[in-house]
Design a protein around this motif. Structure first.
Motif, PDB file in Angstrom:
ATOM      1  N   THR A  94       7.312   1.054  -8.728  1.00 48.76           N
ATOM      2  CA  THR A  94       7.277   1.728  -7.419  1.00 48.76           C
ATOM      3  C   THR A  94       5.813   1.916  -7.012  1.00 48.76           C
ATOM      4  O   THR A  94       4.908   1.768  -7.848  1.00 48.76           O
ATOM      5  N   GLY A  95       5.614   2.289  -5.760  1.00 54.81           N
ATOM      6  CA  GLY A  95       4.268   2.629  -5.305  1.00 54.81           C
ATOM      7  C   GLY A  95       3.745   3.850  -6.048  1.00 54.81           C
ATOM      8  O   GLY A  95       2.568   3.911  -6.425  1.00 54.81           O
ATOM      9  N   MET A  96       4.626   4.830  -6.275  1.00 48.89           N
ATOM     10  CA  MET A  96       4.203   6.026  -7.015  1.00 48.89           C
ATOM     11  C   MET A  96       3.787   5.653  -8.439  1.00 48.89           C
ATOM     12  O   MET A  96       2.839   6.226  -8.979  1.00 48.89           O
ATOM     13  N   ASP A 109      -5.186   3.215  -0.188  1.00 56.83           N
ATOM     14  CA  ASP A 109      -3.750   2.936  -0.119  1.00 56.83           C
ATOM     15  C   ASP A 109      -3.501   2.153   1.173  1.00 56.83           C
ATOM     16  O   ASP A 109      -3.628   2.689   2.278  1.00 56.83           O
ATOM     17  N   SER A 141       2.409   0.306  -1.659  1.00 57.93           N
ATOM     18  CA  SER A 141       3.837   0.394  -1.935  1.00 57.93           C
ATOM     19  C   SER A 141       4.463  -0.868  -1.345  1.00 57.93           C
ATOM     20  O   SER A 141       4.554  -1.013  -0.123  1.00 57.93           O
ATOM     21  N   THR A 180       7.413  -1.659  -1.523  1.00 58.26           N
ATOM     22  CA  THR A 180       8.715  -1.237  -1.005  1.00 58.26           C
ATOM     23  C   THR A 180       8.751  -1.302   0.521  1.00 58.26           C
ATOM     24  O   THR A 180       9.798  -1.533   1.110  1.00 58.26           O
ATOM     25  N   LYS A 181       7.609  -1.100   1.152  1.00 56.79           N
ATOM     26  CA  LYS A 181       7.547  -0.945   2.598  1.00 56.79           C
ATOM     27  C   LYS A 181       7.361  -2.309   3.275  1.00 56.79           C
ATOM     28  O   LYS A 181       8.252  -3.127   3.208  1.00 56.79           O
TER      29      LYS A 181
END
Ligand SMILES: *Cc1c(COP(=O)(O)O)cnc(C)c1O
Length: 411
Positions: free
Chosen positions: A82-84, A179, A201, A203-204
């Motif tokens: 994940t980005g986190m 980021d 991230s 994900t985006k």
């Protein structure tokens, strides 16, 4: 040099693939077998570049890492689940108890939460207004190691003084982490403002289809790690410009284990092929929608770096290919956000961003609910603020959806 998309779609084939496959296959394996145990030992000792264990390396993941390195024009990339996972591993691998870092206060909510957790573990953070380089400069202490900023912050779309902070970090030999999630490497390459490490991230926007989670860290090659005393002796080998990313993979990914699976890496790699095409459409629609809403009598405010009234409009214009595909707005008094959102038929009420579908969320009641009214006010988040992540639908359909929702409010 080849264009952005040409480079991405031919990236997998830059090294031979089984059967002439046009895409890197999904390597669903945890470990790798060797006929000669000496070869296995050489891989573990770094004498040859084979695969050791799935937590740190996988061929499908490597193919995605290569794509991101190309897109960012960097020197190496490590991917995460994940980005986190990427941001957490970065701090875990590079900072130690007693270190301090400076962060933009305009941050993705979960990153803010993560930084508070690090503070509880003895790595202190100071939050500053990163639209001003002076604010960052004033927060620097002898024990400061790193500066962290986002390109365009969400939901209020503040644009950090990316170039100014880059120069400041260079002057003080600080690791500069950008980021790049909101802009993606298509709109902006943080390397151009002297970023040391880029986190994204995936994900985006890079994945784009909302079907897989992932994150990445890219080393730009701009930082001289030989002056950074938190690099362990084992990783002080070869080019100093790559020591940081080596420690992140060898130490961070191994110890923390926030690895990405091969299937997610495949989805994200396929998504990356159309990043530029999607972004062009999404940004064009975002600009049209922001314009439409800014001129609407039932709208109080619109936050979008593409509008000339935005405080960092000129900065966004100078740095980014386009001013992004996300904006926020406040409805005028007398029009309630929840019923308004419920009248939208195409726009989906959802928390993600960067999806092919246009998504809307009332931020104070959802993603920024937990932090409370005070911190929300300090971030400029009003109770009526609505965030829109613009998708790839036809622009006219989107404008019509918003228009009809206003019209129905009148009747
Ligand atoms: C979503 C997001 C993250 C975290 O990414 P995940 O993949 O959801 O863990 C980090 N930074 C920004 C700017 C984001 O929008």
């Amino acid at each position: 040099m080849r264009g952005f998309t040409t480079s991405v779609v031919h990236s997998d084939r830059s090294s031979p693939i089984e059967h002439g496959s046009l895409q890197k296959p999904i390597h669903a394996t945890v470990a790798y077998g060797y006929d000669d145990v000496q070869d296995l030992a050489d891989v573990f000792q770094g004498k040859s570049s084979g695969y050791s264990y799935g937590r740190q390396v996988n061929p499908t993941v490597s193919a995605l890492e290569d794509k991101i390195t190309r897109m960012e024009n960097g020197v190496a990339t490590v991917c995460f689940g994940t980005g986190m996972g990427a941001i957490g591993t970065l701090l875990f691998a590079l900072l130690r108890r007693g270190d301090h870092f400076v962060s933009s206060s305009f941050l993705f909510g979960n990153t803010n939460s993560l930084f508070q957790s690090f503070a509880a573990h003895g790595v202190e953070v100071t939050f500053v207004d990163a639209t001003q380089t002076d604010a960052v400069a004033e927060a620097i202490r002898p024990e400061t190691k790193l500066v962290f900023v986002e390109t365009i912050a969400n939901p209020v779309t503040q644009v950090s003084d990316l170039a100014g902070i880059g120069a400041l970090c260079r002057e003080h030999a600080l690791v500069y982490v950008v980021d790049n999630t909101m802009t993606s490497p298509y709109l902006f390459q943080p390397r151009t403002v002297d970023a040391s490490l880029i986190v994204t991230s995936l994900t985006k926007y890079v994945g784009g289809h909302g079907n897989a989670l992932g994150g990445s860290i890219t080393e730009t090659g701009r930082f001289d790690w030989s002056a950074f005393d938190n690099i362990y002796d084992t990783y002080r080998k070869g080019e100093p410009a790559k020591w940081g990313i080596t420690q992140i993979r060898k130490k961070g990914l191994r110890d923390f284990g926030a690895a990405i699976g091969a299937e997610a890496a495949h989805h994200l790699g396929v998504g990356a092929e159309t990043l530029a095409l999607r972004m062009e459409r999404q940004c064009a629609s975002a600009a049209a929608l922001a314009d439409y809403l800014a001129g609407h009598p039932r709208v109080a405010k619109v936050f979008y770096p593409g509008l000339p009234t935005h405080p960092e409009h000129d900065r966004a214009k100078a740095l980014f290919r386009r001013p992004g595909a996300l904006f926020s707005f406040e409805l005028a008094d007398g029009i309630e956000p929840f019923p308004y959102l419920n009248r939208l038929k195409i726009v989906v009420k959802s928390s993600n961003l960067g999806d092919n579908r246009t998504l809307a969320i009332p931020v104070a009641h959802t993603i920024y609910h937990e932090m409370g009214p005070e911190r929300r006010a300090s971030m400029g988040i009003a109770d009526s603020l609505i965030r829109i992540s613009v998708g790839i639908e036809e622009t006219e359909d989107l404008i019509e959806d918003f228009r009809r929702a206003f019209e129905e409010a009148e009747t």
